[in-house]
Motif scaffolding. Structure first.
Motif, PDB file in Angstrom:
ATOM      1  N   ASP A  51       1.056  -0.582   0.284  1.00  0.00           N
ATOM      2  CA  ASP A  51      -0.288   0.212   0.249  1.00  0.00           C
ATOM      3  C   ASP A  51       0.607   1.061   0.247  1.00  0.00           C
ATOM      4  N   VAL A  52       2.368   0.972   0.876  1.00  0.00           N
ATOM      5  CA  VAL A  52       2.768   2.233   0.070  1.00  0.00           C
ATOM      6  C   VAL A  52       4.221   1.353   0.843  1.00  0.00           C
ATOM      7  N   ARG A  53       4.679   2.382  -0.146  1.00  0.00           N
ATOM      8  CA  ARG A  53       6.743   1.835  -0.224  1.00  0.00           C
ATOM      9  C   ARG A  53       7.759   3.162   0.655  1.00  0.00           C
ATOM     10  N   ALA A  54       7.871   2.741   1.547  1.00  0.00           N
ATOM     11  CA  ALA A  54       9.448   3.624   1.927  1.00  0.00           C
ATOM     12  C   ALA A  54      10.500   2.751   1.552  1.00  0.00           C
ATOM     13  N   ALA A  55      11.770   4.097   1.836  1.00  0.00           N
ATOM     14  CA  ALA A  55      12.627   3.693   1.469  1.00  0.00           C
ATOM     15  C   ALA A  55      13.944   3.111   2.368  1.00  0.00           C
ATOM     16  N   THR A  56      13.496   3.650   3.257  1.00  0.00           N
ATOM     17  CA  THR A  56      13.977   2.448   4.089  1.00  0.00           C
ATOM     18  C   THR A  56      13.021   2.054   5.657  1.00  0.00           C
ATOM     19  N   PRO A  57      13.792   0.735   6.079  1.00  0.00           N
ATOM     20  CA  PRO A  57      12.410   1.006   7.784  1.00  0.00           C
ATOM     21  C   PRO A  57      12.321   1.484   8.333  1.00  0.00           C
ATOM     22  N   THR A  58      13.546   3.499   8.796  1.00  0.00           N
ATOM     23  CA  THR A  58      13.477   4.104   9.579  1.00  0.00           C
ATOM     24  C   THR A  58      12.333   4.641   9.087  1.00  0.00           C
ATOM     25  N   GLN A  59      12.115   5.114   7.394  1.00  0.00           N
ATOM     26  CA  GLN A  59      10.910   5.809   7.017  1.00  0.00           C
ATOM     27  C   GLN A  59      10.275   4.872   6.931  1.00  0.00           C
ATOM     28  N   ALA A  60       9.722   4.066   7.221  1.00  0.00           N
ATOM     29  CA  ALA A  60       8.754   3.418   7.087  1.00  0.00           C
ATOM     30  C   ALA A  60       8.045   3.428   8.545  1.00  0.00           C
ATOM     31  N   ALA A  61       8.454   3.879   9.507  1.00  0.00           N
ATOM     32  CA  ALA A  61       7.976   3.967  10.932  1.00  0.00           C
ATOM     33  C   ALA A  61       7.622   5.016  11.019  1.00  0.00           C
ATOM     34  N   VAL A  62       8.312   6.288   9.967  1.00  0.00           N
ATOM     35  CA  VAL A  62       8.176   7.136  10.022  1.00  0.00           C
ATOM     36  C   VAL A  62       6.840   7.350   9.725  1.00  0.00           C
ATOM     37  N   ILE A  63       5.962   7.064   8.625  1.00  0.00           N
ATOM     38  CA  ILE A  63       4.563   6.937   7.385  1.00  0.00           C
ATOM     39  C   ILE A  63       4.190   6.318   8.205  1.00  0.00           C
ATOM     40  N   ALA A  64       4.105   5.011   9.762  1.00  0.00           N
ATOM     41  CA  ALA A  64       3.789   4.555   9.897  1.00  0.00           C
ATOM     42  C   ALA A  64       3.075   5.251  11.279  1.00  0.00           C
ATOM     43  N   THR A  65       3.523   6.394  11.978  1.00  0.00           N
ATOM     44  CA  THR A  65       2.861   6.748  12.969  1.00  0.00           C
ATOM     45  C   THR A  65       3.006   8.411  13.154  1.00  0.00           C
ATOM     46  N   PRO A  66       2.352   9.248  13.000  1.00  0.00           N
ATOM     47  CA  PRO A  66       2.028  10.011  13.507  1.00  0.00           C
ATOM     48  C   PRO A  66       3.012  10.733  14.420  1.00  0.00           C
ATOM     49  N   ASP A  67       3.725  12.436  14.985  1.00  0.00           N
ATOM     50  CA  ASP A  67       4.999  12.766  15.468  1.00  0.00           C
ATOM     51  C   ASP A  67       4.308  13.703  16.869  1.00  0.00           C
ATOM     52  N   GLN A  68       4.571  12.862  18.074  1.00  0.00           N
ATOM     53  CA  GLN A  68       3.744  13.509  19.167  1.00  0.00           C
ATOM     54  C   GLN A  68       4.223  14.640  19.609  1.00  0.00           C
ATOM     55  N   VAL A  69       5.692  15.444  18.783  1.00  0.00           N
ATOM     56  CA  VAL A  69       6.002  17.053  19.165  1.00  0.00           C
ATOM     57  C   VAL A  69       4.843  16.938  18.138  1.00  0.00           C
ATOM     58  N   GLU A  70       4.981  17.017  17.102  1.00  0.00           N
ATOM     59  CA  GLU A  70       3.843  17.701  15.845  1.00  0.00           C
ATOM     60  C   GLU A  70       2.510  17.943  16.340  1.00  0.00           C
ATOM     61  N   LEU A  71       1.961  16.409  16.926  1.00  0.00           N
ATOM     62  CA  LEU A  71       0.971  16.308  17.633  1.00  0.00           C
ATOM     63  C   LEU A  71       0.490  17.552  18.624  1.00  0.00           C
ATOM     64  N   SER A  72       1.126  17.967  19.397  1.00  0.00           N
ATOM     65  CA  SER A  72       0.927  18.629  20.787  1.00  0.00           C
ATOM     66  C   SER A  72       1.161  19.862  19.732  1.00  0.00           C
ATOM     67  N   GLN A  73       1.990  20.541  19.302  1.00  0.00           N
ATOM     68  CA  GLN A  73       2.246  22.220  18.174  1.00  0.00           C
ATOM     69  C   GLN A  73       0.474  21.952  17.944  1.00  0.00           C
ATOM     70  N   TYR A  74       0.148  21.150  17.624  1.00  0.00           N
ATOM     71  CA  TYR A  74      -1.505  20.753  16.647  1.00  0.00           C
ATOM     72  C   TYR A  74      -2.225  21.344  17.609  1.00  0.00           C
ATOM     73  N   ILE A  75      -2.468  20.484  19.084  1.00  0.00           N
ATOM     74  CA  ILE A  75      -3.137  20.619  19.801  1.00  0.00           C
ATOM     75  C   ILE A  75      -3.438  22.530  20.543  1.00  0.00           C
TER      76      ILE A  75
END
Length: 447
Positions: free
Chosen positions: A246-270
């Motif tokens: 469904d989605v291709r990630a360039a690296t395993p690290t990028q896959a984790a980034v695609i799969a999860t939201p960033d808690q820092v960005e969520l805090s700023q959004y709230i």
């Protein structure tokens, strides 16, 4: 001089020898393509070399059109060719009849053939892609239990969104048994109720990554109901698993980034949403205040009598309409009674008529009483409202002897606002008086 040969004659003789030698009519060669060029005519010109030697080669358009791959500089190839001499230069060269990729090249051929077949079947179409949930509760990670891939995925998820549950499923990613193991682990992960599956491994050669090009693995990913993120190899590595996922990630690290939201960005959004909400509430209150001020300035509130003048007139109109309606109804009843008297024997109905007349009189009395009660209640209610309005009216207050003091078009409510020789205006019940202040006396308690 007759013993000397021309260069052309020598070249022709050597070419003749080459062309007549059965061992040179079909030779099998292995080497690397260099100086590769495709002529506008469709013929291919290149060199075939190994570590120690180079030979010129060409392939006519008719044979080149039958190739099952696109030759390029550096390809390792297997060639079937005929050896001859190019007379113009006096060089020997090979004329290629067949050419195939050698070693890894065969894998690329298989890869391209399978990719082409699966593309025709629609396995890579965008319409089959499932969206990745924005806030996953559970993530299944399929990769080797040891190595950099699992560490990168685990640490990235923990730093970005530690609330998510990670299910680590140890999976073979290389070797003969890896294909079967990947399919089994995908089917198992699909039953766990995970929001997303990450399938990945570190980089490697095409042979190392080949299990992720196997048709069984590709179809297993396609049949998975849970969204799959493919993170196989490095950024430059591509496998068929990447195309079907469904989605291709360039690296395993990028896959984790695609799969999860960033808690820092969520805090700023709230925080931003809180600011927007506060701003919206303040704006809403200000708008309501302006609306209230606008309503309060309505001219009818400045002249209360305007609120009931129309109602008084409407009451009179209704009373007049009611009387007209009652008279019309009585007239209609009398006419019907007269008509009945003409058609029926009056003697026989004299007693009934008297009873009807008595009943009509009672109804008239009851109706008149009801009307009088309604009118009396309406007048009493109106008088009470008029009295309340008059009590609140500034004019009524002035009728009791009070005077309104104005200075510079402002109402004066305290002696503190006046001083000697001030020009003032006194508003009374029957007019206004212009005056000058001769002396101001303030109560001590007010000072």
């Amino acid at each position: 001089m007759s013993d000397y040969l021309s260069v052309t004659a020598l070249t022709k003789y050597i070419k003749y020898k080459f062309d007549q030698d059965p061992h040179l009519q079909s030779v099998l060669l292995k080497g690397e393509l260099s100086n590769f060029k495709k002529h506008s005519s469709g013929h291919l010109y290149f060199n075939l070399k190994d570590n120690n030697s180079v030979v010129n080669a060409m392939m006519f358009k008719a044979q080149a059109s039958k190739l099952d791959f696109s030759p390029k500089e550096g390809d390792e190839v297997l060639i079937e060719a005929r050896v001859s001499v190019y007379e113009r230069r006096g060089n020997y060269q090979i004329y290629v009849n067949k050419m195939h990729l050698d070693g890894v090249g065969n894998l690329y051929q298989r890869l391209e053939a399978l990719k082409k077949d699966l593309t025709k079947q629609g396995l890579f179409n965008m319409e089959h892609k499932k969206p990745i949930p924005k806030f996953p509760k559970k993530i299944a990670v399929l990769t080797a239990s040891t190595g950099a891939a699992i560490r990168d995925i685990h640490s990235t998820i923990n730093s970005r969104f530690p609330l998510v549950e990670q299910i680590q499923i140890s999976t073979l990613v290389q070797g003969e048994q890896a294909k079967k193991d990947i399919v089994e682990k995908l089917e198992y992960a699909d039953t766990l109720g995970a929001d997303v599956i990450i399938l990945g491994r570190g980089g490697g050669s095409i042979e190392d990554l080949w299990n992720f090009n196997e048709e069984e693995v590709v179809r297993a990913i396609f049949n998975t109901k849970t969204p799959v993120i493919s993170a196989v190899g490095h950024e430059t590595d591509f496998t068929l698993s990447d195309f079907v996922a469904d989605v291709r990630a360039a690296t395993p690290t990028q896959a984790a980034v695609i799969a999860t939201p960033d808690q820092v960005e969520l805090s700023q959004y709230i925080k931003q949403m809180e600011l927007n909400l506060s701003r919206h509430i303040v704006q809403l209150i200000n708008n309501k205040k302006k609306h209230l001020e606008h309503v309060a300035s309505y001219y009818k509130f400045k002249q209360p009598s305007l609120l009931y003048d129309q109602q008084i007139q409407r009451r009179d109109d209704l009373e007049r309409q009611l009387n007209i309606s009652m008279n019309n109804q009585l007239t209609s009843l009398r006419q019907r009674l007269d008509l009945l008297n003409n058609r029926i024997n009056i003697r026989d109905l004299q007693q009934l008529a008297q009873q009807s007349k008595t009943y009509k009189t009672q109804l008239d009395d009851a109706m008149n009483k009801a009307i009088q009660n309604i009118l009396h209640n309406a007048k009493s209610n109106l008088a009470q409202r008029l009295e309340s309005l008059n009590n609140l009216s500034p004019t009524n207050t002035m009728l009791r002897g009070y005077t309104i003091v104005n200075k510079d078009d402002q109402v004066i409510t305290s002696t503190q606002a006046l001083k000697t020789n001030d020009n003032i205006s006194l508003t009374m019940k029957d007019g206004e008086v212009d005056a000058i202040v001769k002396k101001v006396r303030c109560n001590k308690d007010e000072q």
